[in-house]
Design an enzyme around this catalytic site. Structure first.
Site, PDB file in Angstrom:
ATOM      1  N   ASP A 214       0.827  -1.213   0.000  1.00 29.60           N
ATOM      2  CA  ASP A 214       0.000   0.000   0.000  1.00 29.60           C
ATOM      3  C   ASP A 214       0.862   1.265   0.000  1.00 29.60           C
ATOM      4  O   ASP A 214       2.096   1.194   0.026  1.00 29.60           O
ATOM      5  CB  ASP A 214      -0.927  -0.065   1.235  1.00 29.60           C
TER       6      ASP A 214
ATOM      7  N   GLU B  89      -0.970   1.769  -5.193  1.00 33.97           N
ATOM      8  CA  GLU B  89      -0.519   3.164  -5.132  1.00 33.97           C
ATOM      9  C   GLU B  89      -1.639   4.099  -5.567  1.00 33.97           C
ATOM     10  O   GLU B  89      -1.444   5.314  -5.632  1.00 33.97           O
ATOM     11  CB  GLU B  89       0.758   3.241  -5.982  1.00 33.97           C
ATOM     12  N   TRP B  90      -2.832   3.504  -5.836  1.00 33.61           N
ATOM     13  CA  TRP B  90      -4.089   4.221  -6.145  1.00 33.61           C
ATOM     14  C   TRP B  90      -4.052   5.032  -7.446  1.00 33.61           C
ATOM     15  O   TRP B  90      -4.864   5.931  -7.654  1.00 33.61           O
ATOM     16  CB  TRP B  90      -4.499   5.152  -4.991  1.00 33.61           C
ATOM     17  N   GLY B  91      -3.055   4.788  -8.286  1.00 35.08           N
ATOM     18  CA  GLY B  91      -3.001   5.516  -9.561  1.00 35.08           C
ATOM     19  C   GLY B  91      -2.417   6.907  -9.438  1.00 35.08           C
ATOM     20  O   GLY B  91      -2.362   7.653 -10.422  1.00 35.08           O
TER      21      GLY B  91
ATOM     22  N   ASP C 225      -9.990   3.822  -3.483  1.00 30.83           N
ATOM     23  CA  ASP C 225     -10.729   2.630  -3.054  1.00 30.83           C
ATOM     24  C   ASP C 225     -12.155   2.569  -3.593  1.00 30.83           C
ATOM     25  O   ASP C 225     -12.857   3.578  -3.649  1.00 30.83           O
ATOM     26  CB  ASP C 225     -10.804   2.589  -1.521  1.00 30.83           C
TER      27      ASP C 225
HETATM   28  C1  GLA Z   1      -5.973   1.435   1.479  1.00 31.55           C
HETATM   29  C2  GLA Z   1      -6.112   0.440   0.331  1.00 31.55           C
HETATM   30  C3  GLA Z   1      -7.238  -0.536   0.662  1.00 31.55           C
HETATM   31  C4  GLA Z   1      -6.942  -1.267   1.943  1.00 31.55           C
HETATM   32  C5  GLA Z   1      -6.727  -0.272   3.072  1.00 31.55           C
HETATM   33  C6  GLA Z   1      -6.214  -0.941   4.328  1.00 31.55           C
HETATM   34  O1  GLA Z   1      -7.088   2.246   1.596  1.00 31.55           O
HETATM   35  O2  GLA Z   1      -6.351   1.119  -0.862  1.00 31.55           O
HETATM   36  O3  GLA Z   1      -7.418  -1.452  -0.416  1.00 31.55           O
HETATM   37  O4  GLA Z   1      -5.810  -2.080   1.763  1.00 31.55           O
HETATM   38  O5  GLA Z   1      -5.767   0.735   2.710  1.00 31.55           O
HETATM   39  O6  GLA Z   1      -5.973  -0.038   5.361  1.00 31.55           O
END
Ligand code: GLA
Length: 402
Positions: free
Chosen positions: A157, A190-192, A212
């Protein structure tokens, strides 16, 4: 030829080989031989958040087998955040002893004994998103510990990374995993933020492309702390358009885990969610409670013909080839030359959607067989186009074979 000329030739030849290897193709994919089709499995986060324990994970592995999920192709059982509490005096990561009294190695062994693979979670920052110890500064030590435990998959993450450079941070963990000698799928989360689809092929097996997912159809939602935002299923789908070129065997765009069965959408909407993920060649990581699935949820998650589209060996990510208001057509090229096609109705009323063979890259006059995969029905041969009535929020998935 004397010995010295021979050695010179060998030397020059070696230089040419090294130069060619260096300059051929600017971003060589990282090849750990894993995830040649999008990974399939289950992860604890979407349903259970921090409420993870050894008993729950064991019962989930049991359910993965008894529910038919394993037979349908699901393989990885992944514990997300909150399994870890601190480090020992030598810096090794420690699991929560109350929740995991037998330890992670024993748990991995249990999962393996079911014929499944075991995954775990960490973070490139000092702390994970839930405030547990992250791997920054401990990458090699953590990787070796995971390998000793028998970990097969790492989700990594991006919380609490401050000014860290994403390419550097993820490359460090890639190198640490590679140094263990154990094959471990590397899932970058890394969420993009730094557009990983432009550089991550040489680093990870999959990379998140967005923030997310939230278990609802469409629209952003504020986090409980007021921060912005988790995303509706369709918000995520729209953000995948244009990323297709980055995906292929061993390296996939990851639009986040599935919400199918978690209760925030109708069964028809979950079917669309699953169909779209299938089409996107997305990792199929279920996020529901496998121990108590309704027959409808099970039927969606284990539909073998729909899963076969996702797992097609060509590894091509589907594209949206038409968008006419609420009507959409998505196409995915398959290894045998046929096409998977989605007719998708985002609107509030039933509508007719037509796909032209030219949208699929086929000549107009072609006669092709059409099979409806959710209905499990051969519909016959059609020339030029196929039309179907599509209910509100429904997705019709077709396989079109010339
Ligand atoms: C981030 C990630 C999620 C999850 C949470 C856990 O938000 O994007 O998919 O793994 O952390 O805390």
């Amino acid at each position: 030829m004397n010995r010295s000329s021979f050695l010179k030739i060998i030397f020059l030849f070696s230089c040419v080989v090294v130069l060619l290897a260096t300059f051929s193709g600017e971003s060589r994919a990282w090849d750990n031989g894993l995830a040649l089709t999008p990974p399939m499995g289950w992860n604890s986060w979407n349903k259970f958040g921090c409420n993870v324990s050894e008993d729950m994970i064991k019962s989930m592995a049991d359910a993965m087998v008894s529910s038919g999920m394993k037979d349908a192709g699901y393989q990885y059982v992944v514990i997300d955040d909150c399994w870890q509490v601190s480090r020992d005096e030598n810096g090794f990561i420690l699991a929560d002893e109350k929740r995991f009294p037998s330890g992670i190695k024993a748990l991995a062994g249990y999962v393996h004994s079911k014929g499944l693979k075991f995954g775990i979670y960490s973070d490139a920052g000092k702390k994970t998103c839930a405030g547990r110890p992250g791997s920054q500064g401990h990458e090699f030590q953590d990787a070796i510990q995971y390998a000793r435990w028998g970990v097969d998959y790492l989700k990594y993450d991006w919380c609490n990374t401050d000014t860290r450079n994403a390419q550097e941070a993820y490359s460090t963990m890639r190198d640490a995993l590679a140094a263990t000698g154990r094959p471990i799928v590397f899932s970058m989360c890394e969420w993009g933020t730094a557009k990983p689809w432009q550089w991550a092929q040489s680093i990870g097996n999959l990379w998140r492309t967005t923030g997310d997912i939230n278990d609802h159809w469409e629209g952003k939602k504020k986090w409980p702390d007021g921060g912005c935002c988790s995303l509706g299923m369709l918000d995520i789908v729209d953000m995948q358009v244009g990323l297709e070129g980055a995906a292929g065997p061993g390296h996939w765009n990851d639009p986040d885990m599935l919400e199918v069965g978690n209760g925030g959408m109708t069964n028809l909407e979950y079917r669309s969610h699953f169909s779209l993920w299938t089409m996107l060649a997305a990792p199929l990581i279920a996020g529901n409670d496998l121990r108590s699935m309704t027959p409808e949820t099970k039927a969606i998650l284990t539909n073998k013909e729909v899963i076969a589209i996702n797992q097609d060996a060509l590894g091509s990510q589907g594209r949206r080839v038409r968008k006419d208001g609420d009507k959409e057509i998505w196409v995915k090229q398959l290894k045998d030359g046929s096409r998977a096609v989605i007719l998708f109705n985002r609107g509030a009323a039933e509508t007719e959607i037509s796909v032209n063979w030219t949208d699929l890259g086929y000549p107009e006059h072609l006669s092709a067989s059409v099979r409806d995969l959710w209905a499990a029905k051969d519909l016959g041969k059609f020339s030029g186009k196929y039309s179907a009535k599509v209910a509100s929020h429904e997705t019709v998935v077709l396989r079109v074979t010339p």
